[in-house]
Design a protein around this motif. Structure first.
Motif, short mmCIF file in Angstrom:
data_model
loop_
_atom_site.label_atom_id
_atom_site.label_comp_id
_atom_site.label_asym_id
_atom_site.label_seq_id
_atom_site.Cartn_x
_atom_site.Cartn_y
_atom_site.Cartn_z
N MET A 90 0.86 -1.19 0.00
CA MET A 90 0.00 0.00 0.00
C MET A 90 0.90 1.24 0.00
SD MET A 90 -2.87 1.11 2.81
CE MET A 90 -3.77 2.63 2.68
N ILE A 91 0.70 2.10 -0.99
CA ILE A 91 1.49 3.33 -1.12
C ILE A 91 0.50 4.50 -1.13
CG2 ILE A 91 3.05 4.67 -2.58
CD1 ILE A 91 4.12 2.07 -3.69
N GLY A 92 0.82 5.54 -0.39
CA GLY A 92 -0.10 6.67 -0.36
C GLY A 92 0.48 7.89 0.30
N THR A 93 -0.40 8.84 0.58
CA THR A 93 -0.01 10.11 1.19
C THR A 93 -0.89 10.39 2.39
OG1 THR A 93 -1.52 11.40 -0.19
CG2 THR A 93 0.70 11.04 -1.03
N ILE A 94 -0.35 11.16 3.31
CA ILE A 94 -1.12 11.62 4.47
C ILE A 94 -0.84 13.11 4.63
CG2 ILE A 94 -1.38 11.49 6.97
CD1 ILE A 94 -0.76 8.53 6.81
N GLN A 95 -1.92 13.90 4.70
CA GLN A 95 -1.80 15.36 4.80
C GLN A 95 -2.37 15.85 6.12
OE1 GLN A 95 -3.94 17.58 1.82
NE2 GLN A 95 -2.68 19.40 2.09
N ASP A 96 -1.66 16.80 6.73
CA ASP A 96 -2.15 17.43 7.96
C ASP A 96 -3.17 18.51 7.57
OD1 ASP A 96 -2.59 18.80 10.29
OD2 ASP A 96 -0.51 18.73 10.95
N ILE A 97 -4.45 18.27 7.89
CA ILE A 97 -5.52 19.20 7.52
C ILE A 97 -6.12 19.87 8.76
CG2 ILE A 97 -6.10 17.95 5.41
CD1 ILE A 97 -8.48 16.73 6.96
N THR A 98 -5.33 19.95 9.81
CA THR A 98 -5.84 20.49 11.07
C THR A 98 -6.39 21.90 10.91
OG1 THR A 98 -4.25 19.13 12.29
CG2 THR A 98 -5.27 20.97 13.47
N GLU A 99 -5.63 22.74 10.20
CA GLU A 99 -6.08 24.12 10.04
C GLU A 99 -7.38 24.18 9.25
OE1 GLU A 99 -3.04 26.54 8.41
OE2 GLU A 99 -1.64 26.24 10.07
N ARG A 100 -7.44 23.41 8.15
CA ARG A 100 -8.67 23.39 7.37
C ARG A 100 -9.84 22.87 8.18
NH1 ARG A 100 -9.38 18.98 2.95
NH2 ARG A 100 -10.65 18.09 4.63
N LYS A 101 -9.57 21.81 8.95
CA LYS A 101 -10.63 21.23 9.77
C LYS A 101 -11.08 22.22 10.83
CE LYS A 101 -12.94 17.34 10.09
NZ LYS A 101 -13.63 16.75 8.94
N LEU A 135 -11.04 25.43 10.54
CA LEU A 135 -11.88 26.42 9.87
C LEU A 135 -13.27 25.86 9.61
CD1 LEU A 135 -9.36 27.98 7.30
CD2 LEU A 135 -10.24 29.02 9.40
N GLU A 136 -13.33 24.59 9.21
CA GLU A 136 -14.63 23.97 8.97
C GLU A 136 -15.45 23.92 10.25
OE1 GLU A 136 -13.97 20.15 7.33
OE2 GLU A 136 -13.26 20.88 5.40
N ILE A 137 -14.79 23.55 11.35
CA ILE A 137 -15.49 23.49 12.63
C ILE A 137 -15.96 24.88 13.05
CG2 ILE A 137 -15.20 22.99 15.09
CD1 ILE A 137 -13.28 20.73 14.26
N ASP A 138 -15.07 25.89 12.84
CA ASP A 138 -15.46 27.27 13.16
C ASP A 138 -16.65 27.70 12.31
OD1 ASP A 138 -13.43 27.36 15.00
OD2 ASP A 138 -12.04 28.45 13.71
N SER A 139 -16.59 27.37 11.01
CA SER A 139 -17.69 27.75 10.11
C SER A 139 -18.99 27.09 10.53
CB SER A 139 -17.34 27.37 8.67
OG SER A 139 -16.19 28.08 8.22
N LEU A 140 -18.90 25.80 10.88
CA LEU A 140 -20.11 25.09 11.32
C LEU A 140 -20.64 25.69 12.62
CD1 LEU A 140 -19.16 21.37 10.57
CD2 LEU A 140 -20.86 22.77 9.39
N ARG A 141 -19.73 26.07 13.51
CA ARG A 141 -20.16 26.66 14.78
C ARG A 141 -20.86 28.00 14.53
NH1 ARG A 141 -15.66 26.66 17.03
NH2 ARG A 141 -15.06 28.84 16.72
N MET A 142 -20.29 28.82 13.62
CA MET A 142 -20.91 30.10 13.31
C MET A 142 -22.25 29.90 12.62
SD MET A 142 -17.69 32.55 12.21
CE MET A 142 -16.91 31.39 11.09
#
Length: 652
Positions: free
Chosen positions: A219-230, A232-239
């Protein structure tokens, strides 16, 4: 030299010249004594330019693999001449052009560097998982994302320990399902980093390689740190949720504005995570702005009433008056908000401001202010949109509150007016009752004296006429005529008073039939006159039979009376509809009247013609008007002198 030696020399020279690598000879002092074709092509020089040169030639430069220039004594050929055993008399040097190789190596190094930087900037790491042996290896960036070092075990279970405990079972189940479904690994999940215990959100992808039997082996792949995007999504959902909650809060639309504003400031502060949120409204003269509610998130406290003079902060209020959104990340240096530094920003540790206007019908009524304390905050578009939505919500509540206050004031005035009308109506009814009672009493009490006067006048004329001179007889005749007129007036007043006292008994009436009956009676009364009667058939209405007979009798009688001077009189009764309302009319071609005196037309004892022209008491039309009004209708007339008149009326 023999023939064999010559032949050997020729073959050797030919081989020397045709060698694909560059070759040259140097003697013991480093002088070039021979060079082949490939070497000439590498140097880009002719044989004559090269032969005879030494390693000490000023144009002869040799550079090592690091790009550093070597002194002549360190040239490879000179080192070989010095260290060779036995002492060499010449050195054989080969040259291979590795330019393309070096370029490829540099390109590879640059590519690897670029990949590492791209992974670092994009927070993206790569991995390679050998499934049969349960081992994975990854890029340095992925180690950094995971927060692990080289000692961390590289197995599936060790990776699973990185996953947040709340998501670990789900990820284990998901990964196991991939083996069966033959799909990509594609999932967002949180981890807890061993190095610092921080929670991070990752987005992982991966593709399986399978053996001939279909079993996954790699299995070959990539893993990206999306903490900042997440985040923002959580903040947007909260707002977004905060706005939805406000919109669904029906209590906000019913309570007074100060209570609603306290709910809004608290919800906005919690959704944005700002230190304070406040709502300000301009004073009536726009010389100051007053805080209607300020919520402190840290201490969870509401305050009101603070006032700021507009003249103290001209730059800010000039910008605010335009209705623009003021998103000041560095409030201390932003030209619109820097004026607040000494008085408000610095003492409270405020670094960033986000202010939106409160608008109503295009006018700026105030502002909603979001204050951030701590490191400067770069307001995102989502945060600005949320703040604008809050400002719009406040604007809506302000308009609703103004409308509610206006409606309450209208109701208060209406109730006051209704009370005054009721009081005035009661007064008028009492006065009318008194007047009616007085009118009835007077008219009733006058009957007996008038009967006596009339009776004695007739007795004098009948019994003593021979004793009276002509003047005396004329006086008695005048007395009798006056008594008769007075009796008619009393009868009309009594009829008028009965109109107001009589109880209405509505029923369906055929007005055409009623008018036809009245006209026939009057034609008999005015026998000998040429009167044309035009009555539309089938005109019906709801009304009191007795009162409507009185009203129509007065109108038809007037038509007969005022057409008395016409050789051919025409009297018409009909109806028509206008704007959904049925209108009845009686028209004649008689004497008519001047509209300048219209206001006296329906008054008691008011007449528009002289008594000598058309006799009457001046009570008939007043009686008609009262009857029509008691039926909820209205009456009006149009006329011209000597051109006839038309009386219109409605019934409800």
């Amino acid at each position: 030299m023999g023939h064999a030696d010559s032949d050997y020399e020729n073959r050797y020279q030919s081989l020397f010249e045709e060698m694909p690598v560059g070759v040259f000879y140097q003697d013991a002092d480093g002088t070039l004594i021979d060079v082949n074709r490939a070497a000439l092509e590498m140097f880009g020089l002719s044989r004559d330019q090269l032969l005879g040169r030494t390693s000490y030639h000023p144009e002869w430069r040799v550079i090592d693999e690091n790009g550093s220039e070597l002194p002549p004594e360190r040239h490879p050929s000179m080192v070989a001449l010095r260290t060779g055993k036995p002492v060499p008399c010449r050195v054989f040097v080969t040259l291979i052009d590795v330019t393309d190789l070096k370029r490829s190596e540099k390109a590879l190094r640059d590519s690897e560097l670029l990949l590492r930087e791209a992974q670092r900037v994009g927070h993206l790491g790569t991995y390679d998982y050998d499934i049969p042996i349960d081992r994975w290896r990854c890029s340095p960036e992925l180690d950094r994302i995971f927060g692990i070092d080289e000692s961390f075990p590289r197995t599936f279970n060790s990776w699973l320990t990185l996953v947040h405990p709340d998501h670990r079972a789900r990820m284990d189940q998901y990964f196991s399902s991939l083996h069966r479904t033959r799909t990509w690994f594609d999932m967002e999940y949180p981890i807890l980093r061993p190095v610092d215990g921080a929670e991070r959100w990752l987005y992982g992808t991966g593709e399986f390689t399978r053996d001939d039997a279909g079993n996954p082996i790699r299995m070959i792949g990539t893993i990206q740190d999306i903490t900042e995007r997440k985040s923002l999504e959580i903040d947007s959902l909260r707002m977004l949720q905060a706005l939805i909650d406000l919109a669904r809060n029906k209590a906000l639309y019913a309570v007074q504005l100060p209570v609603a504003l306290a709910t809004i400031t608290e919800a906005a502060a919690e959704a944005l995570g700002t230190w304070r949120v406040s709502v300000w409204f301009y004073s009536d003269d726009h010389e100051g702005i007053v805080c209607s509610d300020m919520f402190d998130l840290e201490h969870r406290r509401h305050t009101q009433g603070e006032t700021i003079a507009v003249a103290d902060f001209p730059s800010y209020f000039a910008a605010a008056a335009t209705g623009e959104v003021i998103a000041a990340s560095d409030a201390h240096n932003d030209p619109r908000t820097a004026e607040f530094t000494e008085r408000f920003l610095f003492p409270n540790g405020i670094t960033s401001l986000l202010n939106v206007p409160i608008l109503a019908e295009g006018q700026v009524l105030g502002v909603v202010c979001h204050e951030h304390a701590g490191p400067a905050r770069n307001w995102t578009l989502e945060e600005q949109s949320f703040a604008m939505a809050v400002g719009g919500f406040v604007s809506m509540l302000v308009e609703m509150n103004q409308r509610r206050n206006a409606e309450a004031e209208f109701r208060r005035l209406n109730e006051k007016l209704e009370q005054r009308v009721a009081e005035r109506t009661a007064q008028l009814e009492a006065i009318n009752r008194e007047l009616e009672s007085f009118c009835y009493s007077v008219s009733h009490d006058l009957r007996a004296p008038l009967r006596h006067i009339g009776g004695f006048s007739r007795m004098l004329l009948e019994d003593h006429e021979q004793h009276l001179d002509p003047h005396g007889i004329h006086c008695l005749q005048r007395i009798a005529a006056g008594v008769e007129k007075m009796q008619g007036l009393i009868d009309d007043l009594l009829a008028l008073s009965r109109v107001n006292r009589a109880e209405l008994h509505r029923q369906k009436l055929n007005l055409s039939t009623l008018v036809r009956e009245l006209a026939c009676e009057l034609k008999n009364t005015y026998a000998g006159r040429d009167v044309e009667i035009v009555i539309a058939d089938g005109i019906e209405a709801q009304g009191d039979p007795g009162l409507m007979r009185v009203a129509l009798d007065n109108l038809v009688h007037n038509a007969f009376k005022y057409t008395g001077k016409r050789d051919h009189a025409v009297i018409e009764f009909g109806s028509f509809e206008r704007v959904g309302e049925k209108i009845f009319f009686i028209r004649d071609n008689g004497a008519g009247f001047d509209m300048a005196g219209y206001e006296n037309l329906f008054g008691v004892f008011r007449r528009l013609h002289r008594e000598t022209e058309f006799p009457g008491t001046g009570v008939g039309l007043a009686t008609v008007q009262r009857i029509i009004r008691r039926h909820g209708g209205r009456i009006w007339a149009e006329g011209m002198p000597d051109a006839g008149a038309t009386f219109y009326f409605t019934l409800h």
